[in-house]
Design a protein around this motif. Structure first.
Motif, PDB file in Angstrom:
ATOM      1  N   ALA A   1      51.447  23.070   8.369  1.00  0.00           N
ATOM      2  CA  ALA A   1      51.241  22.076   7.325  1.00  0.00           C
ATOM      3  C   ALA A   1      50.265  22.532   6.253  1.00  0.00           C
ATOM      4  O   ALA A   1      50.408  22.163   5.085  1.00  0.00           O
ATOM      5  CB  ALA A   1      50.728  20.778   7.955  1.00  0.00           C
ATOM      6  N   MET A   2      49.294  23.354   6.619  1.00  0.00           N
ATOM      7  CA  MET A   2      48.177  23.635   5.730  1.00  0.00           C
ATOM      8  C   MET A   2      48.159  25.042   5.144  1.00  0.00           C
ATOM      9  O   MET A   2      47.546  25.252   4.092  1.00  0.00           O
ATOM     10  CB  MET A   2      46.855  23.408   6.485  1.00  0.00           C
ATOM     11  N   CYS A   3      48.798  26.001   5.793  1.00  0.00           N
ATOM     12  CA  CYS A   3      48.521  27.407   5.471  1.00  0.00           C
ATOM     13  C   CYS A   3      49.708  28.218   4.978  1.00  0.00           C
ATOM     14  O   CYS A   3      49.508  29.291   4.388  1.00  0.00           O
ATOM     15  CB  CYS A   3      47.927  28.110   6.701  1.00  0.00           C
ATOM     16  N   THR A   4      50.933  27.763   5.229  1.00  0.00           N
ATOM     17  CA  THR A   4      52.094  28.620   4.971  1.00  0.00           C
ATOM     18  C   THR A   4      52.325  28.877   3.487  1.00  0.00           C
ATOM     19  O   THR A   4      52.918  29.891   3.116  1.00  0.00           O
ATOM     20  CB  THR A   4      53.365  28.019   5.591  1.00  0.00           C
ATOM     21  N   GLY A   5      51.867  27.965   2.628  1.00  0.00           N
ATOM     22  CA  GLY A   5      52.065  28.177   1.196  1.00  0.00           C
ATOM     23  C   GLY A   5      51.384  29.428   0.689  1.00  0.00           C
ATOM     24  O   GLY A   5      51.876  30.077  -0.239  1.00  0.00           O
ATOM     25  N   CYS A   6      50.252  29.781   1.298  1.00  0.00           N
ATOM     26  CA  CYS A   6      49.509  30.988   0.894  1.00  0.00           C
ATOM     27  C   CYS A   6      49.705  32.142   1.870  1.00  0.00           C
ATOM     28  O   CYS A   6      49.887  33.286   1.460  1.00  0.00           O
ATOM     29  CB  CYS A   6      48.016  30.677   0.799  1.00  0.00           C
ATOM     30  N   HIS A   7      49.644  31.838   3.182  1.00  0.00           N
ATOM     31  CA  HIS A   7      49.607  32.895   4.188  1.00  0.00           C
ATOM     32  C   HIS A   7      50.948  33.119   4.881  1.00  0.00           C
ATOM     33  O   HIS A   7      51.037  33.954   5.781  1.00  0.00           O
ATOM     34  CB  HIS A   7      48.521  32.583   5.216  1.00  0.00           C
ATOM     35  N   LEU A   8      51.965  32.347   4.488  1.00  0.00           N
ATOM     36  CA  LEU A   8      53.354  32.540   4.900  1.00  0.00           C
ATOM     37  C   LEU A   8      53.582  32.253   6.377  1.00  0.00           C
ATOM     38  O   LEU A   8      52.663  31.885   7.104  1.00  0.00           O
ATOM     39  CB  LEU A   8      53.824  33.941   4.517  1.00  0.00           C
ATOM     40  N   ALA A   9      54.843  32.399   6.793  1.00  0.00           N
ATOM     41  CA  ALA A   9      55.265  32.168   8.176  1.00  0.00           C
ATOM     42  C   ALA A   9      56.381  33.154   8.480  1.00  0.00           C
ATOM     43  O   ALA A   9      56.985  33.719   7.558  1.00  0.00           O
ATOM     44  CB  ALA A   9      55.753  30.728   8.351  1.00  0.00           C
ATOM     45  N   PRO A  10      56.669  33.411   9.745  1.00  0.00           N
ATOM     46  CA  PRO A  10      57.747  34.350  10.077  1.00  0.00           C
ATOM     47  C   PRO A  10      59.065  33.953   9.416  1.00  0.00           C
ATOM     48  O   PRO A  10      59.490  32.805   9.482  1.00  0.00           O
ATOM     49  CB  PRO A  10      57.839  34.240  11.603  1.00  0.00           C
ATOM     50  N   GLY A  11      59.686  34.903   8.740  1.00  0.00           N
ATOM     51  CA  GLY A  11      60.957  34.653   8.078  1.00  0.00           C
ATOM     52  C   GLY A  11      60.825  33.995   6.715  1.00  0.00           C
ATOM     53  O   GLY A  11      61.836  33.727   6.057  1.00  0.00           O
TER      54      GLY A  11
ATOM     55  N   ALA B   1      37.844  34.374  11.271  1.00  0.00           N
ATOM     56  CA  ALA B   1      38.876  33.417  10.866  1.00  0.00           C
ATOM     57  C   ALA B   1      38.328  32.002  10.899  1.00  0.00           C
ATOM     58  O   ALA B   1      38.548  31.206   9.978  1.00  0.00           O
ATOM     59  CB  ALA B   1      40.091  33.541  11.784  1.00  0.00           C
ATOM     60  N   PHE B   2      37.587  31.657  11.960  1.00  0.00           N
ATOM     61  CA  PHE B   2      37.004  30.316  12.066  1.00  0.00           C
ATOM     62  C   PHE B   2      36.064  30.063  10.892  1.00  0.00           C
ATOM     63  O   PHE B   2      36.130  29.010  10.246  1.00  0.00           O
ATOM     64  CB  PHE B   2      36.237  30.162  13.374  1.00  0.00           C
ATOM     65  N   TRP B   3      35.197  31.025  10.609  1.00  0.00           N
ATOM     66  CA  TRP B   3      34.217  30.820   9.539  1.00  0.00           C
ATOM     67  C   TRP B   3      34.932  30.623   8.195  1.00  0.00           C
ATOM     68  O   TRP B   3      34.563  29.738   7.416  1.00  0.00           O
ATOM     69  CB  TRP B   3      33.257  32.001   9.462  1.00  0.00           C
ATOM     70  N   ALA B   4      35.931  31.453   7.909  1.00  0.00           N
ATOM     71  CA  ALA B   4      36.633  31.362   6.627  1.00  0.00           C
ATOM     72  C   ALA B   4      37.400  30.051   6.508  1.00  0.00           C
ATOM     73  O   ALA B   4      37.425  29.432   5.430  1.00  0.00           O
ATOM     74  CB  ALA B   4      37.576  32.546   6.466  1.00  0.00           C
ATOM     75  N   ILE B   5      38.038  29.610   7.593  1.00  0.00           N
ATOM     76  CA  ILE B   5      38.777  28.347   7.552  1.00  0.00           C
ATOM     77  C   ILE B   5      37.821  27.178   7.350  1.00  0.00           C
ATOM     78  O   ILE B   5      38.084  26.271   6.560  1.00  0.00           O
ATOM     79  CB  ILE B   5      39.584  28.149   8.842  1.00  0.00           C
ATOM     80  N   LYS B   6      36.717  27.189   8.050  1.00  0.00           N
ATOM     81  CA  LYS B   6      35.780  26.072   7.964  1.00  0.00           C
ATOM     82  C   LYS B   6      35.056  26.027   6.620  1.00  0.00           C
ATOM     83  O   LYS B   6      34.942  24.963   5.999  1.00  0.00           O
ATOM     84  CB  LYS B   6      34.745  26.152   9.086  1.00  0.00           C
ATOM     85  N   HIS B   7      34.566  27.151   6.155  1.00  0.00           N
ATOM     86  CA  HIS B   7      33.690  27.166   4.981  1.00  0.00           C
ATOM     87  C   HIS B   7      34.395  27.560   3.689  1.00  0.00           C
ATOM     88  O   HIS B   7      33.842  27.358   2.603  1.00  0.00           O
ATOM     89  CB  HIS B   7      32.522  28.116   5.224  1.00  0.00           C
ATOM     90  N   GLY B   8      35.605  28.123   3.774  1.00  0.00           N
ATOM     91  CA  GLY B   8      36.300  28.570   2.586  1.00  0.00           C
ATOM     92  C   GLY B   8      35.649  29.804   1.979  1.00  0.00           C
ATOM     93  O   GLY B   8      34.651  30.318   2.492  1.00  0.00           O
ATOM     94  N   ILE B   9      36.225  30.302   0.892  1.00  0.00           N
ATOM     95  CA  ILE B   9      35.703  31.484   0.209  1.00  0.00           C
ATOM     96  C   ILE B   9      35.704  31.209  -1.288  1.00  0.00           C
ATOM     97  O   ILE B   9      36.745  30.878  -1.866  1.00  0.00           O
ATOM     98  CB  ILE B   9      36.553  32.738   0.515  1.00  0.00           C
ATOM     99  N   LYS B  10      34.563  31.340  -1.910  1.00  0.00           N
ATOM    100  CA  LYS B  10      34.425  31.068  -3.335  1.00  0.00           C
ATOM    101  C   LYS B  10      35.385  31.909  -4.180  1.00  0.00           C
ATOM    102  O   LYS B  10      35.607  33.080  -3.898  1.00  0.00           O
ATOM    103  CB  LYS B  10      32.986  31.338  -3.791  1.00  0.00           C
TER     104      LYS B  10
ATOM    105  N   GLY C   1      40.635  30.739  -3.884  1.00  0.00           N
ATOM    106  CA  GLY C   1      41.704  29.802  -3.569  1.00  0.00           C
ATOM    107  C   GLY C   1      41.667  29.317  -2.138  1.00  0.00           C
ATOM    108  O   GLY C   1      42.451  28.451  -1.758  1.00  0.00           O
ATOM    109  N   MET C   2      40.757  29.876  -1.317  1.00  0.00           N
ATOM    110  CA  MET C   2      40.639  29.469   0.083  1.00  0.00           C
ATOM    111  C   MET C   2      39.706  28.263   0.184  1.00  0.00           C
ATOM    112  O   MET C   2      38.504  28.388  -0.072  1.00  0.00           O
ATOM    113  CB  MET C   2      40.095  30.625   0.929  1.00  0.00           C
ATOM    114  N   PRO C   3      40.235  27.079   0.551  1.00  0.00           N
ATOM    115  CA  PRO C   3      39.388  25.880   0.610  1.00  0.00           C
ATOM    116  C   PRO C   3      38.556  25.824   1.885  1.00  0.00           C
ATOM    117  O   PRO C   3      38.836  26.521   2.861  1.00  0.00           O
ATOM    118  CB  PRO C   3      40.409  24.727   0.594  1.00  0.00           C
ATOM    119  N   ALA C   4      37.539  24.979   1.878  1.00  0.00           N
ATOM    120  CA  ALA C   4      36.693  24.759   3.048  1.00  0.00           C
ATOM    121  C   ALA C   4      37.288  23.604   3.852  1.00  0.00           C
ATOM    122  O   ALA C   4      36.977  22.438   3.617  1.00  0.00           O
ATOM    123  CB  ALA C   4      35.265  24.440   2.615  1.00  0.00           C
ATOM    124  N   TRP C   5      38.149  23.932   4.828  1.00  0.00           N
ATOM    125  CA  TRP C   5      38.821  22.890   5.609  1.00  0.00           C
ATOM    126  C   TRP C   5      37.835  22.144   6.511  1.00  0.00           C
ATOM    127  O   TRP C   5      38.144  21.052   7.003  1.00  0.00           O
ATOM    128  CB  TRP C   5      39.935  23.498   6.450  1.00  0.00           C
TER     129      TRP C   5
END
Length: 227
Positions: free
Chosen positions: A83-93, A120-129, A132-136
């Motif tokens: 639901a949250m990540c495939t638009g940027c980080h894609l999915a198989p196929g 991965a946990f830190w980047a997902i939680k805090h995002g990256i300035k 385009g990576m939000p702080a989930w």
């Protein structure tokens, strides 16, 4: 000798001042192109990459890993990733999307890259300035973020069929849960539920609102500690 030292210090001070003024003039001139369709120069890109990698690594190394091999944790994380990540980080196929092609730096294709779980946990939680990576972590509890991290450890080994099977078992095409605030979701539209694939609607609701593991796993492994 004191005269020489004073002269050297004065020279260094003047050069430093000139350098600061030159840099300020460069910034204010607007000559540097910040458009996402034009790559950084090599020195700027190297500086930003190093700064990002070291910033995340130095903070992530302090985290305590929860068990990441729990099937329920992995399954629940699949729904949120879909639901949250495939638009940027894609999915198989899934081919590149307009969003993944338009962002710069290009988001990593997580179907092909094994990610360090702490980072991965830190980047997902805090995002990256400025990436385009939000702080989930502003809308999702730590335990649910760890569930997504657990799923990411499995993602590169999944083909399209296995991926969709895991997503369906997690609850389908909406979030697996964890959003703080009743009815909170991303995108501004009501969450969709694929009820045709779930005979027991109450059970589906439970999968969307309860953590995969019975105990909350704090970011630093200390009971009751939350950011």
């Amino acid at each position: 000798m004191p005269f020489v030292k004073r002269s050297t210090l004065l020279t260094l001070a003047v050069l430093s001042g000139v350098g600061v003024l030159a840099f300020a003039g460069f910034v204010y001139s607007g000559v540097y192109d910040v458009g996402a369709d034009n790559a950084h120069t090599r020195p700027v890109l190297s500086l930003l990459q190093t700064m990002r990698e070291r910033s995340i690594a130095s903070r992530a190394e302090k985290l305590t890993l929860p068990p990441l091999h729990d099937p329920a944790r992995i399954r629940q994380g699949a729904g949120n990733y879909n639901a949250m990540c495939t638009g940027c980080h894609l999915a198989p196929g899934v081919a590149e999307t307009e969003l993944s092609k338009g962002l710069y730096p290009t988001p990593p294709n997580l179907t092909r890259e094994q990610v360090d779980p702490r980072e991965a946990f830190w980047a997902i939680k805090h995002g990256i300035k400025a990436s385009g990576m939000p702080a989930w972590g502003k809308s999702m509890k730590d335990d649910y973020i760890w569930n997504m991290v657990a799923f990411l450890q499995q993602l590169p080994s999944l083909d399209a069929a296995k991926y969709h099977e895991m997503v369906e078992k997690s609850g389908g095409h909406s979030h697996g849960g964890g959003e703080s605030g009743a009815g909170h979701h991303h995108g501004g539209e009501p969450m969709e539920h694929d009820d045709a694939d779930h005979a027991d609607e109450a059970q589906e609701h439970s999968e969307h609102t309860e953590p995969a593991s019975p105990s909350t796993v704090p970011e630093h492994g200390k009971p009751g500690h939350h950011h």
